[in-house]
Design a protein around this motif. Structure first.
Motif, PDB file in Angstrom:
ATOM      1  N   GLN A  85     -26.084 -10.507  27.679  1.00  0.00           N
ATOM      2  CA  GLN A  85     -26.066  -9.887  26.353  1.00  0.00           C
ATOM      3  C   GLN A  85     -27.457  -9.953  25.732  1.00  0.00           C
ATOM      4  OE1 GLN A  85     -23.545  -9.700  22.170  1.00  0.00           O
ATOM      5  NE2 GLN A  85     -23.172 -11.408  23.540  1.00  0.00           N
ATOM      6  N   ARG A  86     -27.797  -8.878  25.006  1.00  0.00           N
ATOM      7  CA  ARG A  86     -29.054  -8.815  24.278  1.00  0.00           C
ATOM      8  C   ARG A  86     -28.750  -8.399  22.847  1.00  0.00           C
ATOM      9  NH1 ARG A  86     -33.005  -4.389  26.502  1.00  0.00           N
ATOM     10  NH2 ARG A  86     -31.251  -3.114  25.829  1.00  0.00           N
ATOM     11  N   GLY A  87     -29.405  -9.041  21.871  1.00  0.00           N
ATOM     12  CA  GLY A  87     -29.158  -8.674  20.479  1.00  0.00           C
ATOM     13  C   GLY A  87     -29.906  -9.566  19.519  1.00  0.00           C
ATOM     14  N   GLN A  88     -29.787  -9.234  18.245  1.00  0.00           N
ATOM     15  CA  GLN A  88     -30.476 -10.001  17.211  1.00  0.00           C
ATOM     16  C   GLN A  88     -29.742 -11.303  16.927  1.00  0.00           C
ATOM     17  OE1 GLN A  88     -30.993  -7.360  13.789  1.00  0.00           O
ATOM     18  NE2 GLN A  88     -33.173  -7.255  14.275  1.00  0.00           N
ATOM     19  N   THR A  89     -30.529 -12.346  16.729  1.00  0.00           N
ATOM     20  CA  THR A  89     -29.989 -13.642  16.318  1.00  0.00           C
ATOM     21  C   THR A  89     -30.794 -14.151  15.137  1.00  0.00           C
ATOM     22  OG1 THR A  89     -31.408 -14.768  17.944  1.00  0.00           O
ATOM     23  CG2 THR A  89     -29.144 -14.264  18.614  1.00  0.00           C
ATOM     24  N   PHE A  90     -30.205 -15.112  14.426  1.00  0.00           N
ATOM     25  CA  PHE A  90     -30.802 -15.606  13.192  1.00  0.00           C
ATOM     26  C   PHE A  90     -30.811 -17.130  13.207  1.00  0.00           C
ATOM     27  CE2 PHE A  90     -28.657 -11.626  12.744  1.00  0.00           C
ATOM     28  CZ  PHE A  90     -29.535 -10.832  12.030  1.00  0.00           C
ATOM     29  N   PRO A  91     -31.955 -17.744  13.009  1.00  0.00           N
ATOM     30  CA  PRO A  91     -32.026 -19.209  13.019  1.00  0.00           C
ATOM     31  C   PRO A  91     -31.086 -19.818  11.993  1.00  0.00           C
ATOM     32  CG  PRO A  91     -34.214 -18.240  13.035  1.00  0.00           C
ATOM     33  CD  PRO A  91     -33.253 -17.119  12.791  1.00  0.00           C
ATOM     34  N   GLU A  92     -30.731 -21.059  12.220  1.00  0.00           N
ATOM     35  CA  GLU A  92     -29.776 -21.734  11.333  1.00  0.00           C
ATOM     36  C   GLU A  92     -30.209 -21.697   9.878  1.00  0.00           C
ATOM     37  OE1 GLU A  92     -26.893 -22.716  11.884  1.00  0.00           O
ATOM     38  OE2 GLU A  92     -26.737 -22.854  14.060  1.00  0.00           O
ATOM     39  N   SER A  93     -31.523 -21.768   9.633  1.00  0.00           N
ATOM     40  CA  SER A  93     -32.012 -21.792   8.259  1.00  0.00           C
ATOM     41  C   SER A  93     -31.724 -20.498   7.523  1.00  0.00           C
ATOM     42  CB  SER A  93     -33.523 -22.056   8.236  1.00  0.00           C
ATOM     43  OG  SER A  93     -34.205 -21.045   8.951  1.00  0.00           O
ATOM     44  N   LEU A  94     -31.509 -19.389   8.286  1.00  0.00           N
ATOM     45  CA  LEU A  94     -31.247 -18.099   7.668  1.00  0.00           C
ATOM     46  C   LEU A  94     -29.819 -17.619   7.903  1.00  0.00           C
ATOM     47  CD1 LEU A  94     -34.506 -16.196   8.650  1.00  0.00           C
ATOM     48  CD2 LEU A  94     -33.980 -17.244   6.463  1.00  0.00           C
ATOM     49  N   ALA A  95     -29.082 -18.323   8.757  1.00  0.00           N
ATOM     50  CA  ALA A  95     -27.790 -17.808   9.217  1.00  0.00           C
ATOM     51  C   ALA A  95     -26.747 -17.717   8.113  1.00  0.00           C
ATOM     52  CB  ALA A  95     -27.262 -18.669  10.356  1.00  0.00           C
ATOM     53  N   THR A  96     -26.923 -18.422   6.994  1.00  0.00           N
ATOM     54  CA  THR A  96     -25.939 -18.361   5.916  1.00  0.00           C
ATOM     55  C   THR A  96     -26.477 -17.646   4.693  1.00  0.00           C
ATOM     56  OG1 THR A  96     -26.665 -20.544   5.141  1.00  0.00           O
ATOM     57  CG2 THR A  96     -24.803 -20.475   6.664  1.00  0.00           C
ATOM     58  N   GLN A  97     -27.649 -16.992   4.818  1.00  0.00           N
ATOM     59  CA  GLN A  97     -28.206 -16.236   3.700  1.00  0.00           C
ATOM     60  C   GLN A  97     -27.769 -14.785   3.811  1.00  0.00           C
ATOM     61  OE1 GLN A  97     -32.413 -16.723   3.408  1.00  0.00           O
ATOM     62  NE2 GLN A  97     -32.341 -18.957   3.487  1.00  0.00           N
ATOM     63  N   TYR A  98     -27.306 -14.227   2.703  1.00  0.00           N
ATOM     64  CA  TYR A  98     -26.778 -12.872   2.730  1.00  0.00           C
ATOM     65  C   TYR A  98     -27.753 -11.844   2.163  1.00  0.00           C
ATOM     66  CZ  TYR A  98     -22.535 -15.661   3.138  1.00  0.00           C
ATOM     67  OH  TYR A  98     -21.600 -16.573   3.519  1.00  0.00           O
ATOM     68  N   GLU A  99     -28.853 -12.306   1.530  1.00  0.00           N
ATOM     69  CA  GLU A  99     -29.802 -11.377   0.947  1.00  0.00           C
ATOM     70  C   GLU A  99     -30.536 -10.605   2.042  1.00  0.00           C
ATOM     71  OE1 GLU A  99     -29.720 -14.551   0.425  1.00  0.00           O
ATOM     72  OE2 GLU A  99     -29.168 -14.895  -1.670  1.00  0.00           O
ATOM     73  N   ASP A 100     -31.048  -9.445   1.683  1.00  0.00           N
ATOM     74  CA  ASP A 100     -31.753  -8.599   2.647  1.00  0.00           C
ATOM     75  C   ASP A 100     -33.123  -9.133   3.017  1.00  0.00           C
ATOM     76  OD1 ASP A 100     -30.507  -5.429   1.345  1.00  0.00           O
ATOM     77  OD2 ASP A 100     -29.657  -6.865   2.756  1.00  0.00           O
ATOM     78  N   THR A 101     -33.599 -10.156   2.313  1.00  0.00           N
ATOM     79  CA  THR A 101     -34.961 -10.639   2.569  1.00  0.00           C
ATOM     80  C   THR A 101     -35.142 -11.110   4.003  1.00  0.00           C
ATOM     81  OG1 THR A 101     -34.281 -12.791   1.699  1.00  0.00           O
ATOM     82  CG2 THR A 101     -35.386 -11.288   0.173  1.00  0.00           C
ATOM     83  N   PHE A 102     -34.069 -11.602   4.643  1.00  0.00           N
ATOM     84  CA  PHE A 102     -34.228 -12.118   6.011  1.00  0.00           C
ATOM     85  C   PHE A 102     -34.598 -11.015   6.992  1.00  0.00           C
ATOM     86  CE2 PHE A 102     -30.583 -10.478   8.267  1.00  0.00           C
ATOM     87  CZ  PHE A 102     -29.664 -10.213   7.274  1.00  0.00           C
ATOM     88  N   LEU A 103     -34.303  -9.760   6.654  1.00  0.00           N
ATOM     89  CA  LEU A 103     -34.632  -8.664   7.556  1.00  0.00           C
ATOM     90  C   LEU A 103     -36.132  -8.525   7.756  1.00  0.00           C
ATOM     91  CD1 LEU A 103     -32.106  -5.973   6.302  1.00  0.00           C
ATOM     92  CD2 LEU A 103     -31.990  -7.243   8.429  1.00  0.00           C
ATOM     93  N   PHE A 104     -36.920  -9.011   6.830  1.00  0.00           N
ATOM     94  CA  PHE A 104     -38.365  -8.904   6.912  1.00  0.00           C
ATOM     95  C   PHE A 104     -39.005 -10.221   7.319  1.00  0.00           C
ATOM     96  CE2 PHE A 104     -36.640  -6.041   3.720  1.00  0.00           C
ATOM     97  CZ  PHE A 104     -37.066  -4.822   4.211  1.00  0.00           C
ATOM     98  N   ASP A 105     -38.200 -11.178   7.704  1.00  0.00           N
ATOM     99  CA  ASP A 105     -38.696 -12.487   8.111  1.00  0.00           C
ATOM    100  C   ASP A 105     -38.911 -12.484   9.623  1.00  0.00           C
ATOM    101  OD1 ASP A 105     -38.800 -15.344   8.823  1.00  0.00           O
ATOM    102  OD2 ASP A 105     -38.323 -15.621   6.707  1.00  0.00           O
ATOM    103  N   SER A 106     -40.033 -13.019  10.075  1.00  0.00           N
ATOM    104  CA  SER A 106     -40.341 -13.024  11.505  1.00  0.00           C
ATOM    105  C   SER A 106     -39.389 -13.899  12.299  1.00  0.00           C
ATOM    106  CB  SER A 106     -41.779 -13.504  11.733  1.00  0.00           C
ATOM    107  OG  SER A 106     -41.937 -14.829  11.241  1.00  0.00           O
ATOM    108  N   SER A 107     -38.620 -14.731  11.637  1.00  0.00           N
ATOM    109  CA  SER A 107     -37.704 -15.612  12.353  1.00  0.00           C
ATOM    110  C   SER A 107     -36.416 -14.900  12.774  1.00  0.00           C
ATOM    111  CB  SER A 107     -37.365 -16.841  11.506  1.00  0.00           C
ATOM    112  OG  SER A 107     -36.863 -16.455  10.250  1.00  0.00           O
ATOM    113  N   VAL A 108     -36.243 -13.644  12.412  1.00  0.00           N
ATOM    114  CA  VAL A 108     -35.171 -12.844  12.999  1.00  0.00           C
ATOM    115  C   VAL A 108     -35.590 -12.496  14.422  1.00  0.00           C
ATOM    116  CG1 VAL A 108     -33.822 -10.729  12.846  1.00  0.00           C
ATOM    117  CG2 VAL A 108     -34.505 -11.914  10.766  1.00  0.00           C
TER     118      VAL A 108
END
Length: 326
Positions: free
Chosen positions: A57-80
């Motif tokens: 499987q290949r796909g986007q993942t989100f580090p634990e520090s961002l995994a519970t944030q719902y704001e759109d700001t994480f989309l522009f974070d390099s940790s995505v």
């Protein structure tokens, strides 16, 4: 993806939503392991409970520090991250041998495409517990050695836990004896792979421009992973319209054959275009001239050797395909 899936037998790609399957809304996944493992019951039926096989499987993942944030700001974070995971299922009796084979196979893959294979190494085997061992593929970065891929032998516990949760039989049979499949997992982050490839390929050297020797940068990308395989340039200022027609025809013909071509129409000198192509990591440059119009001959420059070979333009496609497909 080609080396892990499309060129392999008994390997099955799967896909999940980026959200976890939980009662709480919008829980973003931090890795692909659990989501991928959930496809095991269906794949086991597909292969008639015959081992070995793999799920990818290949796909986007989100580090634990961002995994519970719902704001759109994480989309522009390099940790995505864009992750890829391969889960290989085998019998317990072949697990140790298969684990060693996967470590060697992944190490050879990394070294095959490296500019300097000596910069790619494998860490010492680490035992996490009685059933789990792992090793890392490591690359040399400007800041030192860092991990780029993890190969981990998880034993049969993940499959047993899934069987307990789903109440679905996940055992395979060998004669009258049944056993729980053993899981070996390879995982990496594609952004880390890209950084490793660029750091490995980047070199500094000098280039001759006229009578001057100037410092320049070069990307020694393997032809297989170079975004462009070939550049088309013209060494003649006369009959330029006719040469551009030939260049456009070659560009279209090569692209139809699956060869990505960089065709610039600027006014840089041929030598300056060589320097730019080397900086971009283009393996080959096709040089068109008046001789191309008269006799169909072109010069093919190799980035690594800087040597030029005179060939007929009808040979170009075959030569490029032969040299990038290895």
């Amino acid at each position: 993806w080609d080396s892990l899936v499309t060129s392999q037998i008994d390997t099955y790609p799967v896909e999940n939503s980026v959200f976890r399957n939980t009662d709480e809304p919008k829980q973003l996944r931090s890795n692909l392991s659990q989501d991928t493992l959930k496809h095991l019951p269906d794949i086991l039926q597909l292969v008639n409970y015959t081992l070995p096989f793999a799920i990818v499987q290949r796909g986007q993942t989100f580090p634990e520090s961002l995994a519970t944030q719902y704001e759109d700001t994480f989309l522009f974070d390099s940790s995505v991250q864009t992750s890829i995971v391969l889960q290989y299922f085998c019998s317990p009796s072949s697990a140790l041998q298969s684990f060693d084979q996967w470590i060697q196979q992944r190490l050879l893959w990394w070294r095959k495409y490296a500019s300097d294979p000596a910069q790619i190494s494998c860490s010492e085997l680490e035992t996490l517990n009685e059933n789990t061992s792992r090793a890392f593929i490591q690359c040399q970065f400007p800041w030192g050695q860092d991990n780029v891929e993890e190969i981990i032998s998880r034993g049969s516990n993940p499959v047993s836990d899934l069987q307990e949760t789903t109440k679905v039989k996940l055992q395979c049979a060998n004669g009258n004896k049944s056993y729980t499949p053993h899981l070996i997992e390879c995982s990496t982050v594609l952004e880390h792979c890209l950084m490793a490839c660029l750091c490995d390929a980047y070199t500094e050297s000098t280039a001759q421009t006229g009578k001057k020797s100037l410092p320049t940068e070069k990307l020694n990308l393997h032809p297989k992973i170079a975004p462009y395989k070939l550049s088309i340039v013209s060494s003649s200022k006369s009959r330029s319209n006719e040469i551009q027609e030939v260049a456009s025809y070659l560009n279209k013909d090569l692209r139809n054959a699956g060869i990505d071509v960089f065709h610039a129409k600027d006014s840089l000198s041929v030598e300056d275009q060589f320097i730019r192509n080397d900086m971009m990591g283009l393996p080959y440059t096709a040089i068109l001239s008046e001789g191309t119009l008269d006799s169909g001959t072109i010069e093919l420059r190799n980035k690594d050797t800087t040597l030029k070979e005179k060939i007929h333009l009808t040979q170009l496609k075959e030569i490029i395909l032969k040299n990038i497909d290895f």
